[in-house]
Write a protein that holds these residues in place. Structure first.
Motif, PDB file in Angstrom:
ATOM      1  N   LYS A 182       5.870  -7.542  10.578  1.00 31.98           N
ATOM      2  CA  LYS A 182       5.389  -7.499   9.197  1.00 31.98           C
ATOM      3  C   LYS A 182       4.047  -8.201   9.032  1.00 31.98           C
ATOM      4  O   LYS A 182       3.284  -7.877   8.122  1.00 31.98           O
ATOM      5  N   ASP A 217      -1.070   1.681  14.588  1.00 31.49           N
ATOM      6  CA  ASP A 217      -1.140   0.342  15.160  1.00 31.49           C
ATOM      7  C   ASP A 217      -2.586  -0.013  15.457  1.00 31.49           C
ATOM      8  O   ASP A 217      -3.336   0.802  16.003  1.00 31.49           O
ATOM      9  N   GLY A 240      -1.073   3.232   8.744  1.00 30.57           N
ATOM     10  CA  GLY A 240       0.093   3.662   9.497  1.00 30.57           C
ATOM     11  C   GLY A 240      -0.105   3.704  10.997  1.00 30.57           C
ATOM     12  O   GLY A 240       0.796   4.076  11.727  1.00 30.57           O
ATOM     13  N   THR A 250      -1.705  -6.501  11.251  1.00 24.55           N
ATOM     14  CA  THR A 250      -2.637  -5.789  10.383  1.00 24.55           C
ATOM     15  C   THR A 250      -2.197  -4.347  10.237  1.00 24.55           C
ATOM     16  O   THR A 250      -1.831  -3.690  11.208  1.00 24.55           O
ATOM     17  N   TYR A 251      -2.234  -3.845   9.002  1.00 21.40           N
ATOM     18  CA  TYR A 251      -1.830  -2.472   8.719  1.00 21.40           C
ATOM     19  C   TYR A 251      -3.073  -1.623   8.525  1.00 21.40           C
ATOM     20  O   TYR A 251      -3.914  -1.923   7.697  1.00 21.40           O
TER      21      TYR A 251
END
Length: 123
Positions: free
Chosen positions: A41, A50, A48, A44-45
């Motif tokens: 969680k 990686d 969607g 870094t997002y």
């Protein structure tokens, strides 16, 4: 609450109430939400996907140019709607028509310049 400063007191009171409601909502969110952080969680997002590689990426200039052109057309639309309402009023017909033609001429020159510089090509 009469007088000159009375109206400011009402504004500040309403501002204080608004800030209190906003802060109360944030406080309620903090108290009621579950808090279970994990390593997944906390990564870094990025849409969607990686995150891979470094933190610096080069972007194309053409995206900014299209953004600027969109802003130009949005401003053009913002000026066209009030102009259309005033155009029918008595005494404003010829003057507003000439002003709008000059304005649209400047916009057309800008688009022609962008087209001649091949900025509008999406390749």
């Amino acid at each position: 609450m009469d007088g000159y400063f009375g109206s400011y007191a009402v504004v500040f009171a309403l501002l204080a109430i608004g800030v209190a409601i906003f802060a109360g909502g944030l406080l309620a969110n903090r108290l009621l939400r579950p808090h279970r952080p994990t390593a997944e969680k906390l990564t870094t997002y990025e849409c969607g996907v990686d995150p891979v590689g470094g933190d610096w990426a080069q972007s194309q200039v053409r995206y900014y140019v299209f953004t600027y052109l969109y802003v130009v057309f949005a401003v053009d639309a913002v000026f066209l709607f009030p102009w259309a309402t005033v155009f029918a009023a008595p005494g404003f017909g010829t003057t507003t028509l000439v002003e709008m033609l000059v304005f649209l001429g400047f916009i057309a020159l800008g688009i022609l310049y962008a087209w001649r510089k091949r900025v509008l090509a999406w390749t």
